[in-house]
Design a protein around this motif. Structure first.
Motif, PDB file in Angstrom:
ATOM      1  N   PHE A  16      11.416 -14.630   8.070  1.00  0.00           N
ATOM      2  CA  PHE A  16      12.089 -15.825   8.371  1.00  0.00           C
ATOM      3  C   PHE A  16      10.442 -16.775   7.028  1.00  0.00           C
ATOM      4  CE2 PHE A  16      10.120 -19.166  11.483  1.00  0.00           C
ATOM      5  CZ  PHE A  16      10.570 -20.405  10.841  1.00  0.00           C
ATOM      6  N   LEU A  20      13.366 -16.340   3.278  1.00  0.00           N
ATOM      7  CA  LEU A  20      14.524 -15.948   3.052  1.00  0.00           C
ATOM      8  C   LEU A  20      15.049 -16.026   5.103  1.00  0.00           C
ATOM      9  CD1 LEU A  20      14.624 -13.626   1.046  1.00  0.00           C
ATOM     10  CD2 LEU A  20      15.726 -15.178   0.164  1.00  0.00           C
ATOM     11  N   ALA A  21      14.850 -16.029   6.132  1.00  0.00           N
ATOM     12  CA  ALA A  21      15.740 -15.945   7.320  1.00  0.00           C
ATOM     13  C   ALA A  21      15.715 -17.547   8.433  1.00  0.00           C
ATOM     14  CB  ALA A  21      14.722 -14.834   7.695  1.00  0.00           C
ATOM     15  N   SER A  22      16.398 -17.065   8.651  1.00  0.00           N
ATOM     16  CA  SER A  22      16.282 -18.038  10.229  1.00  0.00           C
ATOM     17  C   SER A  22      15.885 -18.173  11.378  1.00  0.00           C
ATOM     18  CB  SER A  22      17.725 -19.503   9.908  1.00  0.00           C
ATOM     19  OG  SER A  22      18.635 -18.015  10.554  1.00  0.00           O
ATOM     20  N   SER A 323      14.717 -13.074  -3.933  1.00  0.00           N
ATOM     21  CA  SER A 323      14.786 -14.527  -4.729  1.00  0.00           C
ATOM     22  C   SER A 323      14.643 -14.947  -5.017  1.00  0.00           C
ATOM     23  CB  SER A 323      13.263 -15.419  -3.790  1.00  0.00           C
ATOM     24  OG  SER A 323      12.368 -15.108  -4.183  1.00  0.00           O
ATOM     25  N   LEU A 389      20.162  -9.226   7.914  1.00  0.00           N
ATOM     26  CA  LEU A 389      19.703 -10.764   7.992  1.00  0.00           C
ATOM     27  C   LEU A 389      18.988 -10.987   6.019  1.00  0.00           C
ATOM     28  CD1 LEU A 389      18.072 -12.715   8.825  1.00  0.00           C
ATOM     29  CD2 LEU A 389      15.830 -11.606   9.926  1.00  0.00           C
ATOM     30  N   GLU A 392      22.278 -11.727   3.813  1.00  0.00           N
ATOM     31  CA  GLU A 392      23.388 -12.581   4.086  1.00  0.00           C
ATOM     32  C   GLU A 392      22.223 -13.960   3.942  1.00  0.00           C
ATOM     33  OE1 GLU A 392      23.394 -12.444   8.915  1.00  0.00           O
ATOM     34  OE2 GLU A 392      25.577 -10.925   8.361  1.00  0.00           O
ATOM     35  N   GLN A 393      21.465 -13.822   3.974  1.00  0.00           N
ATOM     36  CA  GLN A 393      20.460 -14.836   4.096  1.00  0.00           C
ATOM     37  C   GLN A 393      20.118 -14.788   2.658  1.00  0.00           C
ATOM     38  OE1 GLN A 393      19.593 -16.999   5.992  1.00  0.00           O
ATOM     39  NE2 GLN A 393      20.471 -16.168   7.352  1.00  0.00           N
ATOM     40  N   THR A 396      23.525 -16.701   1.061  1.00  0.00           N
ATOM     41  CA  THR A 396      23.194 -18.065   1.840  1.00  0.00           C
ATOM     42  C   THR A 396      23.098 -18.777   0.301  1.00  0.00           C
ATOM     43  OG1 THR A 396      23.449 -17.541   4.154  1.00  0.00           O
ATOM     44  CG2 THR A 396      22.969 -20.267   3.090  1.00  0.00           C
TER      45      THR A 396
END
Length: 414
Positions: A16, A20-22, A323, A389, A392-393, A396
């Protein structure tokens, strides 16, 4: 709270922080990761599974379906792989000396052969001159392995005391079989920790080749120093049980450098760090839970804390790679998680034979069932959720960037 769940949450919090993570995804459930439904291939050098079944060619097949690896050794190399100290040839009729050491006079059963990941052979021996050849289904390595062409490499051991931390007491009240098994187990750990120094040195070079952020390079350099201390602590315990100081011999570096594309390095980091060191950290925590001996607890506490930091470094690097690298890196990372976790799930540990289990656990060693449980917990509660996680991120973010690019292109032609 369970160690694995705690570590899983800390890793998610770390992801987070990387962006990269919500926040809503920090605590969640995970499942095996697959990219496009495929589990073939890997972005990095993987560990294989243990166990075998017959095949029509006469060589075994591994549980994973992979072909086994054939490796050949001299008798001396087989002895070193089992971490018995060097010495004069023994009289086979006299039995092993105090401490349980053995010397081979002929190629032993495959269960007595070990590859670079401490795993037994599944078939053999096939004798070629003075070499004993075996088939191996590789299993998970102990922590961050130093792999070359997919195989873990460690240094042989030799008589020396400069790689031994001090130990506090003797172990005269342990039976010879258990004391010998403890010496072997801690010496094998020491060899793997020593090899991890080389693994981090190589990782540092890869980070420099990729232009990675300074904090990742600095953390990799510090991790190498951690592994030196881990090796010293483990060699000290092994020497305490054997009664003779031992340390590493030269480590073969031939072929150590490998591809440095971002996708390749991310795949390697998944196998060696996100999977290997996360399992190593949680295994050390499980060992610490059962250990009563002061020296063992001192070593395990240091190892557990450092390995968690090393695992976090791997997850941070993979997040950075995702990223920066786009679809090729995401595909390599997904393959590496998928293949690496599949092979770890297929592996089963084996108990040492004839030991005093109470003494075994007192000095920080786990039974096979406890090792399997620690590994399963690491996969289910820390590795799989955070792998999902990450991917998925990353997906997105990639979709968002694609929409932004299409929007910019549309505005250009408007």
């Amino acid at each position: 709270m369970h160690h694995a769940k705690q570590l899983g949450i800390r890793l998610a919090s770390l992801l987070f922080a990387t962006g990269l993570a919500s926040a809503s995804a920090i605590i969640g459930c995970g499942s095996e990761v697959s990219e496009g439904g495929s589990t073939s291939g890997s972005g990095g050098s993987g560990s294989g599974s243990s166990g075998s079944s017959g095949s029509s060619s006469g060589a075994p097949m591994c549980f994973s379906g992979d072909a086994p690896v054939r490796q050949c050794f001299t008798l001396e190399q087989l002895e070193n792989a089992l971490n018995f100290p060097p010495g004069e040839p023994l009289d086979p009729d006299a039995g092993p000396p105090d401490g349980g050491y053995v010397m081979f006079t002929e190629c032993p059963d495959p269960s007595m052969a070990r590859n670079g990941c401490c795993n037994p052979g599944v078939a053999g021996p096939e004798i070629e001159g003075d070499l004993c050849c075996y088939y191996f289904c590789e299993g998970p390595c102990c922590g961050r392995a130093f792999t070359i062409d997919g195989h873990a490499r460690v240094a042989d051991t030799t008589e020396r005391d400069d790689w031994c931390a001090d130990w506090s007491s003797e172990t005269n009240d342990i039976d010879d079989v258990t004391r010998g098994a403890l010496a072997d187990a801690w010496r094998a750990d020491a060899q793997m920790e020593h090899a991890s120094v080389a693994s981090f040195a190589r990782f540092t070079l890869e980070l420099l080749a990729l232009g990675a952020p300074a904090d990742l390079v600095a953390a990799s350099q510090l991790a190498s120093l951690d592994e030196v201390e881990h090796a010293r602590l483990c060699f000290a315990l092994a020497s305490r049980f054997s009664g003779q100081a031992h340390g590493p011999g030269p480590l073969d570096m031939a072929g150590a450098l490998r591809g440095t594309s971002l996708a390749e390095c991310a795949g390697f980091a998944v196998i060696e760090g996100c999977i290997g060191e996360t399992i190593a950290a949680l295994t050390a925590r499980a060992q610490l839970d059962v250990a009563k001996d002061e020296d063992a607890r001192r070593a395990l506490l240091r190892i557990a804390e450092d390995e968690e930091a090393h695992a976090a470094l791997a997850w941070r690097f993979v997040a950075w790679a995702l990223s920066m690298g786009g679809a090729p890196v995401r595909a390599a990372v997904a393959r590496a998680f998928d293949e690496g976790m599949r092979k770890v799930r297929a592996h089963r540990n084996a108990d040492a034979v004839g030991i005093d289990e109470v003494a075994w656990r007192h000095f920080g060693r786990l039974t096979a069932a406890e090792m399997d449980r620690a590994t399963a917990d690491a996969l289910e509660e820390a590795i799989a959720p955070n792998a999902r996680l990450l991917l998925e991120q990353a997906g997105t973010i990639a979709e968002k960037r694609t929409r932004q690019a299409l929007s910019a292109e549309s505005n250009t032609f408007a």
